[in-house]
Design a protein around this motif. Structure first.
Motif, PDB file in Angstrom:
ATOM      1  N   ARG A 426       7.127  77.991 -51.424  1.00  0.00           N
ATOM      2  CA  ARG A 426       6.672  77.065 -50.388  1.00  0.00           C
ATOM      3  C   ARG A 426       5.169  77.206 -50.139  1.00  0.00           C
ATOM      4  O   ARG A 426       4.462  76.195 -49.995  1.00  0.00           O
ATOM      5  CB  ARG A 426       7.444  77.321 -49.094  1.00  0.00           C
ATOM      6  N   GLU A 467      15.492  75.514 -45.025  1.00  0.00           N
ATOM      7  CA  GLU A 467      14.182  74.983 -44.668  1.00  0.00           C
ATOM      8  C   GLU A 467      13.288  74.848 -45.895  1.00  0.00           C
ATOM      9  O   GLU A 467      12.623  73.827 -46.095  1.00  0.00           O
ATOM     10  CB  GLU A 467      13.522  75.879 -43.629  1.00  0.00           C
ATOM     11  N   GLU A 471      11.849  71.363 -47.676  1.00  0.00           N
ATOM     12  CA  GLU A 471      10.443  71.085 -47.939  1.00  0.00           C
ATOM     13  C   GLU A 471      10.194  70.848 -49.420  1.00  0.00           C
ATOM     14  O   GLU A 471       9.403  69.975 -49.793  1.00  0.00           O
ATOM     15  CB  GLU A 471       9.582  72.249 -47.444  1.00  0.00           C
ATOM     16  N   GLN A 474      11.308  67.349 -50.300  1.00  0.00           N
ATOM     17  CA  GLN A 474      10.348  66.359 -49.823  1.00  0.00           C
ATOM     18  C   GLN A 474       9.120  66.295 -50.718  1.00  0.00           C
ATOM     19  O   GLN A 474       8.626  65.208 -51.056  1.00  0.00           O
ATOM     20  CB  GLN A 474       9.931  66.706 -48.389  1.00  0.00           C
ATOM     21  N   ARG A 475       8.623  67.467 -51.134  1.00  0.00           N
ATOM     22  CA  ARG A 475       7.442  67.490 -52.006  1.00  0.00           C
ATOM     23  C   ARG A 475       7.759  66.925 -53.382  1.00  0.00           C
ATOM     24  O   ARG A 475       6.931  66.242 -54.003  1.00  0.00           O
ATOM     25  CB  ARG A 475       6.919  68.926 -52.127  1.00  0.00           C
TER      26      ARG A 475
END
Length: 480
Positions: A426, A467, A471, A474-475
């Motif tokens: 991340r 989480e 993310e 989404q990326r």
């Protein structure tokens, strides 16, 4: 087209093979000769039944190319010979033996020429007879061994390396004969070969790579008898890696010797298994001094599988090297409580954070080559001695797109399930999804997907794993 057996191709095989045989027999044009050898090799590999009618002509026409003045022509002729020998049925001894006798006589004739071309041709024919001749070579095993041992110190490097390469082929053909001490001799063929190769690997820059490869293959075929040579072999490996480190050759630069050494370590691990553990503890760090390379990754994958006791040490060093390439500092697992404490105290952690490593990771992620030695100098005194060599080697790597691709691929192909890499992904790896290089972006997608899928928190749909996965998704959608 040949493999698909297209009708138009099959109808022209007879014409093509006759033309190739004509070029081999009378044509002085080397391009045509090489073309003929390649076409015949492909036709033989396709296992066409109609080619059985041409075996005798092919063997006859291969005599001159096998002693041709050009090294490339001799090598191509040997490959063609091996492919042609596969067409002779093993069960039909009456058909097979006359042609094997013909080839062995040709081997002897080439050997009697006492020239570079003759010796090299004899060694090439010997290799093909050992690999494709079945039990035929049992009666000639001693003669071929003596020829290889005699030519291993020949003045010409082509002949010398061919003789060295033949030694493991002999070990594979008959391990019992290769390791047996015959009456009147103080040591076996294996003893004479290994003692010479170990000495050669320590003294000869020209033949060091060939010597290491031969030693590894002999160990694979004669693993039990090789145990007495294990210590001097690993000592020679260690000395070769130390010598390279002292020469200050840039890490990851193409090096035939290092590639051979790393391949030999993998072969020894396959042959010896956990028995190699105590010899590798002094070598493992030195393996990383050559930098991150495909040869290093291949060798470490084998070590992880065959010598599981070293898995933790391998992964720790590998993560450090990959993290330095991608981020600029060695890897440290995410420890939330410690990270929060360091942030409140205003101290700088060795852990990857965006603020700390923005220069290195940001520049690399955007597609700019960065050499991050300066970003790590401040931490050199904090790392343990066991990883200091790894850190120094990684800092000296000139980071290019190819290096980034390999580093990202390493995160995917190794099993880092013992480490939680989700935060690492991340905070640092996701930025490579916008790299200017398509190859880097593609490898980054594969890496982050693999790491998230391997995260036990994600599989249990609990905690930070969800989480991070959210993310990442989404990326990935944004990058698409």
């Amino acid at each position: 087209m040949i493999e698909k057996r297209w009708a138009s191709v099959m109808s022209s095989v007879e014409t093509d093979i006759n033309r190739c045989l004509e070029w081999l027999g009378s044509e002085r044009n080397e391009v045509r000769r090489m073309t003929a050898l390649r076409v015949i090799e492909v036709l033989c590999n396709s296992n066409l039944i109609s080619l059985h009618l041409y075996i005798s002509k092919i063997f006859t026409e291969l005599r001159n190319p096998l002693r041709n003045q050009r090294h490339e022509t001799r090598m191509a002729a040997a490959r063609t010979l091996g492919a042609c020998m596969e067409l002779i049925p093993m069960s039909e001894r009456n058909v097979r033996n006359p042609w094997l006798n013909f080839l062995y006589e040709e081997l002897q004739r080439n050997n009697q020429l006492e020239s570079v071309e003759g010796y090299h041709g004899a060694l090439l024919i010997s290799k093909e007879l050992l690999q494709h001749g079945g039990v035929y070579m049992q009666s000639h095993f001693g003669q071929v061994c003596n020829m290889a041992l005699k030519l291993k110190e020949y003045r010409d490097p082509i002949v010398r390396k061919a003789a060295i390469a033949l030694l493991p082929v002999l070990a594979h053909y008959s391990p019992q004969e290769f390791t047996r001490v015959n009456t009147g001799n103080s040591e076996s063929m294996m003893g004479r070969a290994c003692n010479y190769l170990i000495t050669l690997s320590r003294t000869s820059d020209r033949d060091r790579a060939a010597a290491f490869l031969a030693l590894g293959n002999i160990a694979q075929y004669c693993s039990t008898e090789y145990r007495s040579f294990l210590e001097p072999t690993t000592r020679a490996i260690r000395d070769a890696l130390i010598q390279r480190a002292k020469m200050r050759i840039p890490p990851a630069e193409a090096d035939e010797t290092v590639t051979a050494v790393l391949q030999t370590i993998a072969t020894l691990a396959t042959a010896m298994g956990p028995a190699l553990t105590r010899y590798l503890r002094d070598i493992l760090d030195l393996m990383f001094t050559a930098g991150l390379s495909q040869a290093l990754c291949n060798s470490l994958l084998v070590l992880e599988r065959e010598v599981s006791q070293l898995q933790s040490a391998i992964q720790g060093r590998l993560l450090d090297m990959v993290s330095i390439i991608l981020v600029g500092v060695p890897f440290r697992p995410s420890q939330q409580s410690l990270d929060d404490l360091e942030q409140r105290m205003g101290t700088m952690s060795m852990h990857y954070t965006t603020a700390q490593n923005g220069h290195r990771s940001g520049a690399a992620a955007n597609g700019n080559s960065v050499n991050g030695a300066s970003s790590r100098d401040a931490y050199a005194g904090s790392v343990s001695d066991s990883t200091l060599l790894v850190v120094r080697a990684a800092n000296n790597i000139h980071v290019t797109n190819d290096t980034l691709v390999l580093a990202l691929r390493t995160l995917r192909i190794f099993d880092f399930s013992e480490e939680n890499l989700s935060e690492f992904v991340r905070n640092e790896i996701l930025r490579y999804l916008t790299n200017s290089s398509a190859a880097v972006r593609k490898e980054a997608i594969h890496a982050v997907s693999h790491i998230v899928m391997a995260d036990p928190l994600y599989r249990s749909m609990a905690g930070a794993g969800v989480e991070v996965a959210s993310e990442v998704v989404q990326r990935l959608v944004s990058a698409a």
